[in-house]
Design a protein around this motif. Structure first.
Motif, short mmCIF file in Angstrom:
data_model
loop_
_atom_site.label_atom_id
_atom_site.label_comp_id
_atom_site.label_asym_id
_atom_site.label_seq_id
_atom_site.Cartn_x
_atom_site.Cartn_y
_atom_site.Cartn_z
N HIS A 148 0.82 -1.22 0.00
CA HIS A 148 0.00 0.00 0.00
C HIS A 148 0.85 1.26 0.00
CE1 HIS A 148 -4.03 -1.75 1.68
NE2 HIS A 148 -3.46 -2.54 0.80
N HIS A 150 2.04 2.70 2.76
CA HIS A 150 1.84 3.49 3.97
C HIS A 150 1.65 2.57 5.16
CE1 HIS A 150 -2.43 3.35 2.26
NE2 HIS A 150 -2.37 2.44 3.20
N HIS A 152 -0.14 1.06 8.56
CA HIS A 152 -1.48 0.78 9.08
C HIS A 152 -1.45 0.83 10.59
CE1 HIS A 152 -2.47 -1.63 5.19
NE2 HIS A 152 -2.59 -0.34 5.03
N HIS A 157 -7.43 -0.70 9.79
CA HIS A 157 -6.87 -0.34 8.50
C HIS A 157 -7.27 1.10 8.23
CE1 HIS A 157 -5.81 -1.91 4.26
NE2 HIS A 157 -5.62 -0.63 4.33
N HIS A 159 -7.13 4.73 6.47
CA HIS A 159 -6.71 5.38 5.22
C HIS A 159 -7.15 6.82 5.20
CE1 HIS A 159 -6.18 1.24 3.74
NE2 HIS A 159 -5.12 1.82 3.23
#
Ligand code: ZN
Length: 159
Positions: A148, A150, A152, A157, A159
């Motif tokens: 991804h 980035h 977590h 999760h 975002h």
């Protein structure tokens, strides 16, 4: 474990300039980031590399290594409806606008009914910055995080 590419780091920081403390993550959540992902300023990323959990250090970034010098004539008119981040705007507030180069933070200078004047300089432009950093944890990034690009958060999760 030392901070290097593909490690996930949690740290607290206090940011100051010549006039005193500007902001501190101690007021809220620590920063969570994956080393190598974009987002943090390069001078801070370079200073973080090689440090381990439990270490504290100070990094001083002159203007050119921080957000750069302030540009003159950086005030422009925008539609109030294009300012993102709040419902009501007052001079001095920081807004986000979309530009051809992506999102940009601007400072509101004047607000009218439909038009506003904003200063395109980053709020921290023109300042020599000092970060006092407190490293809380360093771990290897998971395969999912690396895929991804980035970090977590724990158990969720984000975002
Ligand atoms: Zn993700």
């Amino acid at each position: 474990m030392q901070i290097a590419d593909n490690t996930v780091v949690q740290f607290h920081y206090t940011l100051s300039d010549a006039t005193g403390v500007l902001e501190s993550s101690h007021d809220h959540q620590p920063v969570l980031y994956m080393h190598g992902q974009p987002g943090l300023i390069d001078g801070l990323v370079a200073a973080l590399a090689g440090h381990e959990a439990g270490e504290t250090f100070r990094v001083e970034l002159p203007v050119d290594k921080a957000y750069g010098p302030r540009e003159d004539n950086a005030v422009q008119k925008v539609q109030v409806k294009h300012l993102q981040g709040a419902k009501k705007w007052k001079p001095g507030m920081v807004a986000i606008i979309q530009t051809e180069e992506g999102q940009r933070q601007v400072t509101v200078v004047k607000v009218g009914l439909s038009q506003a004047e904003v200063d395109r300089n980053h709020p921290l432009a023109g300042k020599d910055l000092t970060f006092d950093v407190d490293i809380l944890s360093v771990r290897e990034a998971s395969e999912e995080e690396i895929a991804h690009g980035h970090a977590h958060g724990e158990g969720s999760h984000q975002h």
